[in-house]
Motif scaffolding. Structure first.
Motif, PDB file in Angstrom:
ATOM      1  N   GLU A   1     -92.843 -63.078 115.553  1.00  0.00           N
ATOM      2  CA  GLU A   1     -92.382 -63.160 116.941  1.00  0.00           C
ATOM      3  C   GLU A   1     -90.900 -63.486 117.034  1.00  0.00           C
ATOM      4  O   GLU A   1     -90.373 -63.711 118.132  1.00  0.00           O
ATOM      5  CB  GLU A   1     -93.205 -64.223 117.670  1.00  0.00           C
TER       6      GLU A   1
ATOM      7  N   HIS B   1    -100.949 -68.560 111.319  1.00  0.00           N
ATOM      8  CA  HIS B   1    -100.233 -68.910 112.549  1.00  0.00           C
ATOM      9  C   HIS B   1     -98.736 -69.065 112.283  1.00  0.00           C
ATOM     10  O   HIS B   1     -97.901 -68.612 113.072  1.00  0.00           O
ATOM     11  CB  HIS B   1    -100.789 -70.201 113.144  1.00  0.00           C
ATOM     12  N   LEU B   2     -98.397 -69.711 111.176  1.00  0.00           N
ATOM     13  CA  LEU B   2     -96.983 -69.894 110.850  1.00  0.00           C
ATOM     14  C   LEU B   2     -96.314 -68.555 110.564  1.00  0.00           C
ATOM     15  O   LEU B   2     -95.158 -68.327 110.936  1.00  0.00           O
ATOM     16  CB  LEU B   2     -96.844 -70.840 109.650  1.00  0.00           C
TER      17      LEU B   2
ATOM     18  N   LEU C   1     -89.342 -66.139 115.698  1.00  0.00           N
ATOM     19  CA  LEU C   1     -89.055 -67.563 115.699  1.00  0.00           C
ATOM     20  C   LEU C   1     -88.660 -68.019 114.297  1.00  0.00           C
ATOM     21  O   LEU C   1     -89.019 -67.399 113.302  1.00  0.00           O
ATOM     22  CB  LEU C   1     -90.273 -68.346 116.186  1.00  0.00           C
ATOM     23  N   ASP C   2     -87.922 -69.109 114.221  1.00  0.00           N
ATOM     24  CA  ASP C   2     -87.464 -69.592 112.923  1.00  0.00           C
ATOM     25  C   ASP C   2     -88.658 -69.937 112.035  1.00  0.00           C
ATOM     26  O   ASP C   2     -89.610 -70.601 112.477  1.00  0.00           O
ATOM     27  CB  ASP C   2     -86.602 -70.847 113.099  1.00  0.00           C
TER      28      ASP C   2
ATOM     29  N   GLU D   1     -93.913 -76.435 117.279  1.00  0.00           N
ATOM     30  CA  GLU D   1     -93.606 -75.706 118.511  1.00  0.00           C
ATOM     31  C   GLU D   1     -93.005 -76.583 119.602  1.00  0.00           C
ATOM     32  O   GLU D   1     -92.164 -76.123 120.373  1.00  0.00           O
ATOM     33  CB  GLU D   1     -94.893 -75.035 119.029  1.00  0.00           C
TER      34      GLU D   1
ATOM     35  N   LEU E   1     -98.918 -77.349 114.317  1.00  0.00           N
ATOM     36  CA  LEU E   1     -98.456 -76.390 115.322  1.00  0.00           C
ATOM     37  C   LEU E   1     -97.827 -77.100 116.517  1.00  0.00           C
ATOM     38  O   LEU E   1     -96.817 -76.645 117.070  1.00  0.00           O
ATOM     39  CB  LEU E   1     -99.617 -75.505 115.765  1.00  0.00           C
TER      40      LEU E   1
ATOM     41  N   GLN F   1     -97.212 -65.749 111.948  1.00  0.00           N
ATOM     42  CA  GLN F   1     -97.091 -65.074 113.244  1.00  0.00           C
ATOM     43  C   GLN F   1     -95.823 -65.505 113.969  1.00  0.00           C
ATOM     44  O   GLN F   1     -95.196 -64.699 114.671  1.00  0.00           O
ATOM     45  CB  GLN F   1     -98.330 -65.371 114.094  1.00  0.00           C
ATOM     46  N   ARG F   2     -95.421 -66.753 113.808  1.00  0.00           N
ATOM     47  CA  ARG F   2     -94.175 -67.214 114.426  1.00  0.00           C
ATOM     48  C   ARG F   2     -92.986 -66.365 113.954  1.00  0.00           C
ATOM     49  O   ARG F   2     -92.103 -66.015 114.739  1.00  0.00           O
ATOM     50  CB  ARG F   2     -93.914 -68.677 114.061  1.00  0.00           C
TER      51      ARG F   2
END
Length: 400
Positions: free
Chosen positions: A141, A134-135, A143-144, A82, A78, A137-138
């Motif tokens: 949101e 978590h990945l 995000l790529d 990030e 992460l 969730q990106r």
């Protein structure tokens, strides 16, 4: 500050008094040196200073099935995704099984439990599922998405299953069955047996190429790598073929995209830069060594623990063993890590050892005793194999 001053005084005293020829004194010198060099850590921010020009970060574990090792990998992934723009997470597992993870991260087309259910047992655990969530969730949101890939080619099963799902002609189906038949032969235990299996396997691969062409290139390359491992006649040659396949897959990712940066999650043995089983016929060249020889800018992070327990491989379980096993308290490296008074720490190994470092310490760094740290045989040089170690005082089993 007073504690640190007292500690450093003790370190200096032990270091100066230890006789390298005396086993107890040598152990004290090593423990004292380790205490003086480690840095306590709470999160993954410590990695920032090490990754500016790096394309591959490899994060290890001394044995599979430790919760803290997987949590460490998650923190690092992460942070690198990030803060540093890493594009790929590469998992020590079959590429075609890992496609379910990739699909989940990109589209959420199934539950995370379903996405992970076919993974190798040590990844199908709660701690790893948390990372995958978590990945995902990106993506939610905006995000790529990060590419999640597998890079371990031990068996053709899932590659052939992928081809079978797309097979439309009798020629394609027959080619798949011929390949399965070639792999179902007795395992090679001699050069003659390996040659017979290899000939059948090469004929089957030729049939797959004719039947599927470029549309099956990924699967065929996987089967080819699995065949190389299948036809090796001893365990060292099989591991060498396995790590060669790992290297080819990671290199393909880097070659396909000059901007790609990869986090590799694997066992300590695969990521180190020196041979494993070097004393036995030269050993095998692991992924980390092959990347170094290719000039790939990499960071190698080993992971160790002093004491605790691990989740057992289901194949090792019986009516008496249960799900968990304690790390062996007789492990000859654990006593060094036990001397470190921190719950979690990082140790830089890439910095040149000071000239006044006791000889016992230098010898230990170059040829540490065998232990959990590298459980494929005699441990490798720490300074030549790894850039950093992350250690835990006590670890716990991963959660199935």
């Amino acid at each position: 500050m007073k504690f640190i001053a007292i500690l450093m005084t003790w370190v200096a005293a032990v270091s100066q008094s230890a006789d390298p020829g005396d086993a107890a004194g040598a152990k004290q010198a090593v423990a004292a040196w380790a205490v003086s060099q480690v840095r306590p850590i709470d999160d993954a921010s410590w990695i920032d200073e090490h990754v500016n020009d790096v394309r591959v970060v490899m994060v290890g574990e001394e044995v599979h099935g430790i919760a803290e090792h997987i949590e460490l990998k998650s923190e690092i992934v992460l942070r690198l995704v990030e803060r540093h723009g890493f594009t790929h997470v590469a998992l020590e597992d079959d590429p075609f099984k890992v496609r379910a993870i990739e699909s989940f991260v990109r589209s959420g087309d199934r539950s995370v439990e379903e996405a992970c259910q076919s993974l190798y047992w040590c990844w199908n655990v709660s701690e790893f599922r948390d990372l995958i969530s978590h990945l995902r969730q990106r993506v939610r949101e905006g995000l790529d998405p990060v590419r999640v890939i597998g890079f371990d080619c031990q068996s053709p099963t899932h590659a052939l299953r992928s081809l079978a799902a797309r097979a439309e002609t009798d020629e394609q189906r027959l080619a798949i069955e011929a390949t399965r038949s070639a792999f179902d032969r007795e395992s090679a235990s001699s050069r003659e047996a390996a040659d017979v299996i290899d000939e059948a396997g090469q004929d089957a691969l030729a049939g797959l190429r004719m039947a599927f062409g470029k549309a099956g290139s990924d699967e065929i390359a996987h089967v080819d790598r699995a065949l190389a491992r299948k036809t090796a006649t001893n365990s060292i040659a099989r591991m060498d073929a396995r790590d060669l396949g790992m290297f080819e897959i990671i290199t393909d990712v880097l070659d396909d995209d000059p901007e790609a940066r990869v986090v590799v999650l694997a066992h300590n043995a695969h990521i180190g830069r020196t041979p494993v089983y070097e004393k036995f016929g030269g050993g095998f060249r692991p992924l980390g060594q092959r990347l170094a020889e290719a000039g790939t800018p990499s960071l190698v992070i080993g992971a160790v623990a002093a004491e605790g327990a691990m989740l057992l491989d289901p194949r090792q379980r019986d009516a008496d063993s249960g799900l968990h096993a304690d790390l062996d308290p007789r492990d000859r490296q654990a006593e060094t890590w036990l001397a470190i008074p921190h719950e979690r720490w990082v140790l830089a190994l890439s910095t040149p050892v000071a000239a006044d470092t006791p000889r016992a310490v230098k010898e230990w760094l170059d040829a540490p005793p065998a232990g959990y740290f590298d459980n494929y045989g005699p441990a490798r040089s720490l300074t030549r194999s790894y850039d950093l170690l992350v250690g835990y005082r006590r670890v716990s089993p991963a959660t199935p």
